[in-house]
Design an enzyme around this catalytic site. Structure first.
Site, PDB file in Angstrom:
ATOM      1  N   PHE A  79       8.596   0.392   2.169  1.00  0.00           N
ATOM      2  CA  PHE A  79       8.350  -0.113   3.527  1.00  0.00           C
ATOM      3  C   PHE A  79       7.502  -1.386   3.500  1.00  0.00           C
ATOM      4  CE2 PHE A  79       8.190   4.695   4.588  1.00  0.00           C
ATOM      5  CZ  PHE A  79       9.576   4.790   4.509  1.00  0.00           C
ATOM      6  N   GLU A 133      -6.072  -6.143  11.004  1.00  0.00           N
ATOM      7  CA  GLU A 133      -4.659  -5.779  10.939  1.00  0.00           C
ATOM      8  C   GLU A 133      -4.246  -4.985  12.172  1.00  0.00           C
ATOM      9  OE1 GLU A 133      -1.513  -3.281   8.103  1.00  0.00           O
ATOM     10  OE2 GLU A 133      -3.504  -3.780   7.349  1.00  0.00           O
ATOM     11  N   GLY A 179       5.382   8.753  -1.558  1.00  0.00           N
ATOM     12  CA  GLY A 179       4.626   9.985  -1.345  1.00  0.00           C
ATOM     13  C   GLY A 179       3.250   9.781  -0.758  1.00  0.00           C
ATOM     14  N   GLN A 213      15.692   1.805  31.378  1.00  0.00           N
ATOM     15  CA  GLN A 213      16.238   2.617  32.461  1.00  0.00           C
ATOM     16  C   GLN A 213      16.539   1.763  33.695  1.00  0.00           C
ATOM     17  OE1 GLN A 213      17.008   5.786  32.121  1.00  0.00           O
ATOM     18  NE2 GLN A 213      17.640   6.215  34.231  1.00  0.00           N
ATOM     19  N   MET A 266       0.830  -1.201   0.000  1.00  0.00           N
ATOM     20  CA  MET A 266       0.000   0.000   0.000  1.00  0.00           C
ATOM     21  C   MET A 266       0.867   1.255   0.000  1.00  0.00           C
ATOM     22  SD  MET A 266      -3.137  -0.888   2.623  1.00  0.00           S
ATOM     23  CE  MET A 266      -2.257  -1.812   3.879  1.00  0.00           C
ATOM     24  N   THR A 267       1.812   1.340   0.921  1.00  0.00           N
ATOM     25  CA  THR A 267       2.597   2.558   1.133  1.00  0.00           C
ATOM     26  C   THR A 267       3.492   2.884  -0.055  1.00  0.00           C
ATOM     27  OG1 THR A 267       2.618   2.128   3.507  1.00  0.00           O
ATOM     28  CG2 THR A 267       4.250   3.689   2.671  1.00  0.00           C
ATOM     29  N   GLY A 285      -1.317   2.189   9.984  1.00  0.00           N
ATOM     30  CA  GLY A 285      -1.970   3.470  10.253  1.00  0.00           C
ATOM     31  C   GLY A 285      -1.353   4.092  11.483  1.00  0.00           C
ATOM     32  N   THR A 286      -0.833   5.292  11.354  1.00  0.00           N
ATOM     33  CA  THR A 286      -0.172   5.939  12.486  1.00  0.00           C
ATOM     34  C   THR A 286      -1.151   6.144  13.638  1.00  0.00           C
ATOM     35  OG1 THR A 286      -0.691   8.169  11.721  1.00  0.00           O
ATOM     36  CG2 THR A 286       1.365   7.187  10.905  1.00  0.00           C
TER      37      THR A 286
END
Length: 381
Positions: free
Chosen positions: A156, A244, A129, A338, A125-126, A366-367
């Site tokens: 990607f 997904e 642009g 840490q 998909m990606t 999806g971000t």
């Protein structure tokens, strides 16, 4: 606490799969990370033992298993390492497109080999642009006799190097209004003329997971490889994104649980100022906060899994789980590192790898900003 969707057969299956991984994955994972790829031989062994796409109908060679088996597989793979994410993508993200939208001929041709591991899948998909904005992809597929002529570039792409079947989102009608109505899905096979792979991309984490660029220069894809109907690709993608994103949430939840366990074990073994690090109140409070976040995440994701298995439309809830749990896992990674002190920054300690691997879960599928946008649309603002 055992999830309600898990029955005795799922626990038996988990134990069998865990033993398989202890023999075939855990001893080799560091080597795979160094080599930068998971060997196809491992995929073949997964297939031989019935761990690829067990949900597929029996008539195509599957086990007709419910989604709880997929949950078990994804959790146990994540416990080994996040670079095995490509197997979950093959099992529960890409192959379902073929099962849901493929013709009987396509299913007979491809599904048995997806189950055996002969065929590895990817979804493209990606683009350079276009990331989350799928409607603005520029890859085109023009009908020419018995073929679609595909031109464009994808990036990607998980499983991009190994993939034998790639579900490619492309514009079959570049002039459609609105633009998303011109998107279709084509299945591009490994030996397609005009299709080439670019370099294996070097990533901050997920070193053993093959991610690549894909190029299509007058690639000739048989018209029989159209998946579903022309112009319906965007809708198919939207329908499958629920599962997904749920798979991503499940993996992130598991990663958080693993990282908490690593931190807890370390502080109980390490001493400072004459006592165990785990006896310091500040450390106990950090662990208490992490444990609480993890428990909340597990409770929510298990509920979402139940509703998904019941066939409910829970796009909002899945979006909530995806963003919150991946962000929680990032917090746990930082805290766990840490608590390891200087050793947490050493490659020989697992937490260093986990710290690198987890951030991308907030980006792919999806971000998290997109997840919040989806949620906000349902808030009647």
């Amino acid at each position: 606490m055992t999830a309600r969707y898990l029955r005795e057969e799922h626990h038996i299956f988990r134990e069998a799969f865990r033993k398989f991984l202890e023999k075939e994955a855990y001893p080799y994972y560091d080597e795979w990370e160094q080599r930068g790829i998971i060997p196809r031989s491992f995929w073949a062994k997964m297939g031989e033992n019935g761990f690829l796409c067990p949900w597929v109908d029996e008539k195509y060679g599957g086990l007709n298993a419910d989604f709880a088996y997929s949950v078990v597989i994804n959790e146990e793979l994540e416990k080994v390492g996040s670079s095995l994410v490509g197997i979950g993508l093959h099992n529960d993200i890409v192959t379902p497109y073929i099962a849901s939208y493929g013709t009987e001929e396509q299913k007979q041709k491809w599904l048995p080999k997806c189950i055996s591991g002969e065929l590895i899948t990817a979804i493209a998909m990606t683009e350079p642009g276009a990331g989350s904005d799928l409607a603005n992809i520029s890859t085109t597929a023009v009908k020419d006799g018995d073929y679609y002529i595909v031109n464009g570039q994808k990036t990607f792409i998980t499983n991009g190097i190994h993939a034998d079947l790639i579900v490619v989102a492309c514009k079959t009608d570049p002039h459609a209004k609105p633009p998303h109505r011109g998107i279709s899905l084509l299945v591009v096979e490994r030996d397609t003329p005009g299709f080439t792979r670019g370099r294996k991309l070097e990533k901050v984490g997920l070193h053993a997971q093959d991610t690549a660029e894909l190029f299509f220069q007058d690639a000739k894809v048989p018209k029989e490889n159209l998946l579903g109907e022309e112009g319906k690709g965007f809708y198919y993608l939207m329908e499958k994104l629920q599962q997904e994103r749920l798979v991503v949430a499940i993996a992130a939840q598991t990663a958080a649980e693993v990282m908490f366990s690593l931190a807890k074990h370390y502080v109980k073994q390490r001493s400072a100022f004459g006592r165990r690090v785990s006896e310091f109140q500040t450390v106990q409070f950090r662990l208490a906060e992490m444990a609480t976040d993890i428990a909340i995440g597990r409770t929510f994701v298990d509920r979402v899994i139940e509703e998904h298995m019941a066939g409910k439309q829970i796009v909002t809830e899945v979006s909530m789980a995806k963003w919150w749990i991946t962000e929680m896992a990032k917090r746990v990674a930082a805290e766990a590192m840490q608590l390891h002190g200087g050793y947490g920054y050493m490659e020989e300690y697992e937490i260093a790898r986990r710290y690198r691997d987890i951030p991308v879960s907030a980006i792919y599928a999806g971000t998290n900003e997109m997840m919040k946008t989806i949620i906000a649309r349902q808030l009647d603002l």
